[in-house]
Structures are given as structure tokens and as C-alpha cells.
Design a protein around this motif. Sequence first.
Motif, short mmCIF file in Angstrom:
data_model
loop_
_atom_site.label_atom_id
_atom_site.label_comp_id
_atom_site.label_asym_id
_atom_site.label_seq_id
_atom_site.Cartn_x
_atom_site.Cartn_y
_atom_site.Cartn_z
N THR A 126 0.89 -1.21 0.02
CA THR A 126 -0.04 0.10 -0.14
C THR A 126 0.93 1.22 -0.07
N GLU A 127 2.22 1.39 0.33
CA GLU A 127 2.84 2.26 0.43
C GLU A 127 3.06 3.19 -0.79
N ILE A 128 2.84 4.63 -0.45
CA ILE A 128 3.35 5.52 -1.43
C ILE A 128 4.48 6.14 -0.86
N LEU A 129 5.60 6.47 -1.68
CA LEU A 129 6.95 7.23 -1.35
C LEU A 129 6.94 8.32 -1.89
N TYR A 130 7.40 9.43 -0.90
CA TYR A 130 7.53 10.70 -1.35
C TYR A 130 9.01 11.02 -1.49
N PHE A 131 9.39 11.42 -2.65
CA PHE A 131 10.88 11.63 -3.22
C PHE A 131 11.27 13.19 -3.29
N PHE A 132 12.34 13.26 -2.53
CA PHE A 132 12.90 14.47 -2.43
C PHE A 132 14.53 14.44 -2.58
N VAL A 133 14.90 15.86 -2.91
CA VAL A 133 16.16 15.94 -3.26
C VAL A 133 16.79 17.38 -2.32
N ALA A 134 18.06 17.48 -2.10
CA ALA A 134 18.48 18.40 -1.24
C ALA A 134 20.10 18.49 -1.43
N GLU A 135 20.50 19.83 -1.45
CA GLU A 135 21.81 20.11 -1.46
C GLU A 135 22.60 20.08 -0.07
N TYR A 136 23.67 19.40 0.00
CA TYR A 136 24.62 19.43 1.36
C TYR A 136 25.78 19.89 1.01
N THR A 137 26.33 20.31 2.07
CA THR A 137 27.65 20.81 2.23
C THR A 137 28.32 20.01 3.30
N LYS A 138 29.71 20.12 3.32
CA LYS A 138 30.49 19.36 4.26
C LYS A 138 30.13 19.70 5.86
N ASP A 139 30.08 21.24 5.78
CA ASP A 139 29.54 21.87 7.36
C ASP A 139 28.21 21.38 7.78
N MET A 140 27.24 20.74 6.94
CA MET A 140 26.16 20.31 7.31
C MET A 140 26.34 18.92 8.17
N LYS A 141 27.46 18.27 8.24
CA LYS A 141 27.58 16.94 8.74
C LYS A 141 28.00 17.07 10.31
N ILE A 142 26.83 16.76 11.07
CA ILE A 142 26.91 17.11 12.82
C ILE A 142 27.02 15.81 13.33
N ILE A 143 26.83 14.61 12.83
CA ILE A 143 27.04 13.69 13.58
C ILE A 143 27.49 12.50 12.50
N ALA A 144 27.94 11.28 12.98
CA ALA A 144 28.57 10.30 12.04
C ALA A 144 27.22 9.80 11.32
N GLY A 145 25.98 9.71 11.96
CA GLY A 145 25.05 8.95 11.09
C GLY A 145 25.15 7.33 11.35
N GLY A 146 24.56 6.56 10.44
CA GLY A 146 24.42 5.22 10.72
C GLY A 146 23.24 4.53 11.00
N GLY A 147 22.27 5.38 11.49
CA GLY A 147 21.06 4.84 11.90
C GLY A 147 20.86 4.53 13.64
N LEU A 148 19.84 4.29 13.83
CA LEU A 148 19.56 4.18 15.47
C LEU A 148 19.53 2.96 15.81
N GLU A 149 20.47 2.70 16.84
CA GLU A 149 20.57 1.42 17.57
C GLU A 149 19.24 0.63 18.04
N HIS A 150 18.49 1.44 18.52
CA HIS A 150 17.12 0.90 19.03
C HIS A 150 16.28 0.50 17.84
N ASP A 151 16.36 0.92 16.62
CA ASP A 151 15.85 0.50 15.36
C ASP A 151 16.73 -0.81 14.68
N GLN A 152 17.60 -1.17 15.32
CA GLN A 152 18.50 -2.16 14.85
C GLN A 152 19.01 -1.89 13.34
N GLU A 153 19.66 -0.69 13.28
CA GLU A 153 20.33 -0.05 11.98
C GLU A 153 21.54 -0.30 12.03
N ASP A 154 22.21 -0.49 10.97
CA ASP A 154 23.65 -0.53 11.11
C ASP A 154 24.04 -0.02 9.71
N ILE A 155 24.04 1.19 9.38
CA ILE A 155 23.99 1.73 8.17
C ILE A 155 25.37 2.48 7.72
#
Length: 192
Positions: A126-155
Motif C-alpha cells: 500500500t505504501e506511497i513514497l515521497y521523493f526529495f532532493v537536497a543540496e548538502y555541504t561538508k559543514d552540514m555533517k553534525i554526527i556520524a550517522g549510521g542509523g539508530l541502535e534501537h531500530d537495529q540499524e547498521d548503516i
Amino acid sequence: MNEKVKVTNTTILSNNWYTLKKVTFDYLKKNGQWQTQHREAYDRGNGATILLYNKNLKTVVLTRQFRLPTYLNGNETGMLIEACAGLLDRDNPEDCIRRETEEETGYKISHVQKVFEAYMSPGSVTEILYFFVAEYTKDMKIIAGGGLEHDQEDIEVMELPFNEALSMVDSGTIKDAKTIMLLQYAQLHKLL
């Protein structure tokens, strides 16, 4: 409501991770006859996805993570290269994709541009997916990323030259539909 469709029964087959329903309905065919049909529909909620791109560096940010369904379908490692994405939960699509971008990639973005929306597997999901684009720069990196541990993400966060990402589509290294669609959108609209 579509007057050619009359749902006569809905049975929940599974409500474990998301909801799988068996639906019985009558459908009015072109010839004027009603036909009873049975289908299963998987309701996992709606989602949003984004392609982060840097015009100056001519790069994009993608992710790599294990996807069990691809593994079960013959992907030897189960690893899939994808554009950042997530389920809306209770958010609107813009807030969702800003949150997911920060959690998965570590980039804090403010301006996002919605480019289209699409059903990804309308025969069963049933899912509909909304597609986006965005510009990024190096100074926008504020954390390592990789997902959330409680969501069992290892990205794994990947910053790739745009042309290399396009080549990965051609070679079959990138097989994720939403990612292919966003990379082709960027190419068609000359974002980089």
C-alpha cells in the motif's frame, strides 16, 4: 470511492512487523459483470526518500545496509546501496526526511525539495513514497550517522562521485528502485 469496487471481507493474516491483509472484493469489469477477487495487501505505512547532492564536488550521499528480503531473493550478501529513506510514522513527509537524513547520514539539512511521489509495488504494497532532493555541504555533517541502535540499524554512509553512482546503476551494483529513480531525476534535471 470507486463504485466499481465493493470490499466484502478483510482478514488480517499478520500484524507482526507491519500488517498483511487478505481482502475479498467484487470488481465491476468493463463488460458489466461483477467478478469476485482475492488479494493480499501489505500495509507498512508511507515513506520518504532523498538524494543528497553537492554541486561543487559533484557527489551524492547514499547508504549501504543489509536488507533481508534481497538476501532471501538471491543477493549473496544482502547488502543494498540506497538513497536515505524512512517511514513517515506520524510525521509529514518533509519532517520525516529531515529526521531520517540526520539519523542515517549525519547531515542536518533544512531545505528539501519534493520532486514526485510514487507507488513502488502497487500490486501488493500500500505504501506511497515521497521523493526529495537536497543540496548538502561538508559543514552540514553534525554526527556520524549510521542509523539508530534501537531500530537495529547498521548503516554505512557513502559519499560517491555522481558519475560513479550512475555507473553503479549501469553495472547493476545499485539495484534499489528509489535510488535509481532519484539518480536519474538528478541526471535528467542536471542537478550536478
